[in-house]
Design an enzyme around this catalytic site. Sequence first.
Site, PDB file in Angstrom:
ATOM      1  N   ARG A  40       0.845  -1.188   0.000  1.00  0.00           N
ATOM      2  CA  ARG A  40       0.000   0.000   0.000  1.00  0.00           C
ATOM      3  C   ARG A  40       0.887   1.246   0.000  1.00  0.00           C
ATOM      4  NH1 ARG A  40      -4.365   0.567   4.700  1.00  0.00           N
ATOM      5  NH2 ARG A  40      -2.671   1.527   5.884  1.00  0.00           N
ATOM      6  N   SER A 114     -12.753  -4.502   1.891  1.00  0.00           N
ATOM      7  CA  SER A 114     -12.948  -3.952   3.238  1.00  0.00           C
ATOM      8  C   SER A 114     -14.426  -3.763   3.532  1.00  0.00           C
ATOM      9  CB  SER A 114     -12.244  -2.593   3.355  1.00  0.00           C
ATOM     10  OG  SER A 114     -10.851  -2.725   3.216  1.00  0.00           O
ATOM     11  N   LYS A 144      -4.323   5.430   8.601  1.00  0.00           N
ATOM     12  CA  LYS A 144      -5.360   5.572   7.576  1.00  0.00           C
ATOM     13  C   LYS A 144      -6.521   6.336   8.209  1.00  0.00           C
ATOM     14  CE  LYS A 144      -7.322   2.888   3.771  1.00  0.00           C
ATOM     15  NZ  LYS A 144      -8.680   3.416   3.681  1.00  0.00           N
TER      16      LYS A 144
END
Length: 217
Positions: A40, A114, A144
Amino acid sequence: MTVDWRLYYVTDPSLAGGRDKVASTVEQAVLGGATVVQFRDKEADDQAFRQGVLACQKAIERAVTKGAAGAELFVNDRLEVATQLGTHLHIGQSDGDPARIRARLGPGRLLGISVSSRSELEAVVLGGHADVIGLSPVWDTSTKTDTAAALELEGVRELLAAKPAELPAVAIGGITIANAAEVIATGVDGICVVSAIAAAACPREAAAQLRALWEEA
């Protein structure tokens, strides 16, 4: 495909000390017992992202030559990179149509999605395109910030009770060595960590400590 989801490491270039340190941290995480890695890097352009994924593939291979069990590699969001490089893919709720993405990803590759609520879970289950779900966030996290409200442990348990038994679920968000055992105790198939490994003085040791918690569960 049988996957050991128990320790899932999500990369972060800032916490690892820069993009040039991400692959070495992945290698150390896999040597310590991480069996799933997600690349990521939200700020990378396509070229830098692709190079980062390739570096992580090589890092996992190096770890295997040194005795590690190996790890499945996911990329975050970028379908084109996943299809080009033959990796698995993880998407969020706003990253496109799961049916279209599943079709493009092709056979033999896993799709993670998710979910942050019962309604999102039901939609994912109804669609039938996810191979694993990420319950997010367990707790608020600085790695995040564009996430839904924290599920906390009770919310994780509620979503686990509502999902099909055959659909693996991993939990992410604010998980550290100090609280990981509580998350494991909910019945998740795996814990996803970012800073607990990326920011550790010794990523391999941090991964080994997190992995050991499963033996104690």
